[in-house]
Design a protein around this motif. Sequence first.
Motif, mmCIF file in Angstrom:
data_model
loop_
_atom_site.group_PDB
_atom_site.id
_atom_site.type_symbol
_atom_site.label_atom_id
_atom_site.label_comp_id
_atom_site.label_asym_id
_atom_site.label_seq_id
_atom_site.Cartn_x
_atom_site.Cartn_y
_atom_site.Cartn_z
ATOM 1 N N UNK A 110 0.819 -1.213 0.000
ATOM 2 C CA UNK A 110 0.000 0.000 0.000
ATOM 3 C C UNK A 110 0.848 1.257 0.000
ATOM 4 N N UNK A 111 2.150 1.090 -0.175
ATOM 5 C CA UNK A 111 3.006 2.275 -0.190
ATOM 6 C C UNK A 111 3.719 2.358 -1.529
ATOM 7 N N UNK B 23 4.957 0.143 -18.574
ATOM 8 C CA UNK B 23 4.099 0.798 -19.560
ATOM 9 C C UNK B 23 2.732 1.147 -18.991
ATOM 10 N N UNK B 24 2.295 0.387 -17.988
ATOM 11 C CA UNK B 24 0.949 0.601 -17.449
ATOM 12 C C UNK B 24 0.800 2.033 -16.927
ATOM 13 N N UNK B 25 -0.404 2.601 -17.043
ATOM 14 C CA UNK B 25 -0.607 3.952 -16.515
ATOM 15 C C UNK B 25 -0.394 3.974 -15.002
ATOM 16 N N UNK B 26 -0.061 5.136 -14.467
ATOM 17 C CA UNK B 26 0.197 5.293 -13.034
ATOM 18 C C UNK B 26 -1.012 4.820 -12.230
ATOM 19 N N UNK B 27 -0.729 4.006 -11.230
ATOM 20 C CA UNK B 27 -1.797 3.484 -10.397
ATOM 21 C C UNK B 27 -2.030 4.436 -9.229
ATOM 22 N N UNK B 28 -3.297 4.749 -8.999
ATOM 23 C CA UNK B 28 -3.602 5.546 -7.824
ATOM 24 C C UNK B 28 -4.682 4.828 -7.043
ATOM 25 N N UNK B 29 -4.417 4.610 -5.763
ATOM 26 C CA UNK B 29 -5.331 3.812 -4.957
ATOM 27 C C UNK B 29 -6.735 4.403 -4.953
ATOM 28 N N UNK B 30 -6.848 5.700 -4.558
ATOM 29 C CA UNK B 30 -8.184 6.267 -4.377
ATOM 30 C C UNK B 30 -8.918 6.409 -5.692
ATOM 31 N N UNK B 221 -3.800 0.662 6.324
ATOM 32 C CA UNK B 221 -4.188 0.671 4.911
ATOM 33 C C UNK B 221 -4.678 -0.694 4.427
ATOM 34 N N UNK B 222 -4.137 -1.771 5.026
ATOM 35 C CA UNK B 222 -4.574 -3.110 4.622
ATOM 36 C C UNK B 222 -5.967 -3.417 5.154
ATOM 37 N N UNK B 223 -6.381 -2.674 6.204
ATOM 38 C CA UNK B 223 -7.642 -3.010 6.860
ATOM 39 C C UNK B 223 -8.801 -2.113 6.430
ATOM 40 N N UNK B 224 -8.527 -1.145 5.558
ATOM 41 C CA UNK B 224 -9.586 -0.228 5.133
ATOM 42 C C UNK B 224 -10.822 -1.007 4.696
ATOM 43 N N UNK B 225 -10.581 -2.009 3.883
ATOM 44 C CA UNK B 225 -11.692 -2.765 3.329
ATOM 45 C C UNK B 225 -12.495 -3.495 4.406
ATOM 46 N N UNK B 303 -10.730 -2.678 -1.625
ATOM 47 C CA UNK B 303 -9.785 -3.785 -1.603
ATOM 48 C C UNK B 303 -9.031 -3.804 -2.934
ATOM 49 N N UNK B 304 -7.726 -3.528 -2.901
ATOM 50 C CA UNK B 304 -6.975 -3.387 -4.152
ATOM 51 C C UNK B 304 -6.992 -4.640 -5.019
ATOM 52 N N UNK B 305 -7.309 -5.773 -4.425
ATOM 53 C CA UNK B 305 -7.346 -6.987 -5.242
ATOM 54 C C UNK B 305 -8.430 -6.904 -6.298
ATOM 55 N N UNK B 306 -9.416 -6.025 -6.065
ATOM 56 C CA UNK B 306 -10.483 -5.893 -7.053
ATOM 57 C C UNK B 306 -10.105 -4.885 -8.141
#
Lengths: 323, 309
Positions: A110-111, B23-30, B221-225, B303-306
Amino acid sequence: MSTNDVKEKEVLVSVKHVDVTFTNGRKKFRAVTDANFEIYRGETFALVGESGSGKTTIARAIIRLNDISAGEIKFQGKKINGKLSKEDKQWVVRNIQMIFQDPAASLNERATIDYCVSEGLYNFNLFENEEDRVRKVDWALEQVGLLPEHKSRYPHEFSGGQRQRVGIARALIMEPSFIIADEPISALDVSIRAQVLNLMNKFKKENDLTYMFIAHDLSVVRYFADRIAVIHLGRIVEIAPSVELFRYPLHPYTNSLLQAVPMPDPEIEKAKTFNAYDASQEVMDETSRLREVRPGHLVFMADSEVEKYKQKLEDMEKLHHAE
Amino acid sequence: MTEMDKELFTFQRADDSESEHIAAPIYSYWRSVFRKFFSSKIAIVMMILAGIVILLSIFQPMISGYDPMKTPYINTPSMKYIRPNLTYWFGTDDKGNSLFDAVWAGTRNSLFISFMATTITTVVGVAVGMWWGFSKRVDVVMIEVYNVISNIPATLVAMILVYAIGSGIWQLIFALSITSWVGTAYFIRVQVMIIRDREYNLASRCLGTSTFKIITHNILPYLISVIMTAVSRDIPSFISYEVFLSFVGVGLSEKDPSLGRMIQQYSPYLVSTPYLFWIPVVVSAFISVSLYIVGQTLADASDPRTHMI
Ligand SMILES: Nc1ncnc2c1ncn2[C@@H]1O[C@H](COP(=O)(O)OP(=O)(O)OP(=O)(O)O)[C@@H](O)[C@H]1O
Ligand SMILES: [Mg+2]
């Protein structure tokens, strides 16, 4: 290599009579028994043994992740196990860094890479200003062959080799004097193993580093390590300079590990017989401990075995000179 | 062998850095969370509906100035029991007050109680749970507290408490959250114990990161979901707790309207004027369901896995 140096070697790390015991509920499990070794400044010391032999446990004891149940660990002559003052703890962190076994698990998903690499800098305020921090991170990434543009990326976007190099970069940025590398290449593709090893060798030369390198087979450390310790079921059974260990492997367990090392000679490979190591054949009594067979070459044995091993070494030497 | 013409070959410089590009576009969590959330049509609809309900319950009572203690038409029979029509959308009740006004004033209190109780439960539960998961000494004490509290029915505790400290909105919030945080704390403790000793947390410790920073940067951050999941379960459950407690007659006083109190108050009219009973029931069920679906979808999206698929 530094193995045959005549000049006095400086002991950087000393591990004396160290036991590590895990308690699961009421059950106790001794993962490491009476570990004894010294690591000299500037060398690469390898710890080799099969899976579950306690290599990671020893590494974690040195870096204070595991408590030890007996013995003493010293770094630069200073005791670093047990309770330490805040300053001493920080001193240990600043000097000893670790590269972890599993690059997939050792980065915070997550970082961003920027944070992963800067984490140690933030903890100790090791930068003058934001500009300085960015410069340091860029430097560390460049050292391991990654690009500044990777900083805004997350670990899951990287390959195993790239992740492991992020792990190396975050250790390097702390400017440690001693790095413990816990099987840094075992989870990597064969094609990129050499790349990571070469990187590590380069840093060692440039930054005056000392390594403890953990591996589960001898072939990896043959040309990389100066000295090798072989560990079996939590006990170190043989320590010797790597040339010596490959030439005169004395302990039967070392022998069985050597059988697994592929030789570039088809004749030797064909003639190989595989003997599984059977610990019950060893003499094991209260006199059993690491003993010097000759300077720098130690083997785990009982009093009654001293003569046997001396003879074995002589025989091997004769054979070697005859060839 | 024939001689090869050297002219045919040129040296190619190998540039390792080329292969390092991603090559992938920048990943942003939110951004990924929002993209994932808004890809669900049901969630969008539910969010709009829940939004309307929340806005209505905040602003409608301000306009109407509804107060259950004011009953100007109590002696005007013609104003009582008016069925829903264009003037009185939800009709009028036994005292001649507009049910539309009463429903939103009641919803406001019910939502307020539920949101406050959920916030307290989550904040206290997560904070204690983190500490609990990290400290052996806290574990020894907390596991006993948990065993005791989880074996006493929460409703019983709330009822006894309300009897003891008197009824009122804040009293009810207190009575509801006094036990509920323990469940959340236990749940968080288990999660913390699972990920606490993962290699990346050990790596942080080797870099000198404090336990507090490991909690805020590595664990939370891992527990947000999972926290979102708990929140989306808690909100409807506190709404129904309030309804239940008010229905059995503890919780709120005469002067605080709420969905639960309305359902209790109007239950005698189930046969004669059923809309008085059913409208608050439907509104309460509707709020619960829509908030639950929004919460669950948000939990899923966080959940970032999704995010990969
Ligand atoms: N936290 C723990 N609690 C209980 N037992 C443990 C713990 N950590 C390790 N062990 C046990 O200690 C023994 C040594 O483990 P260790 O991880 O040091 O092995 P290793 O030599 O690093 O193996 P590998 O090559 O697979 O990494 C194993 O039997 C393992 O099950
Ligand atoms: Mg290991």
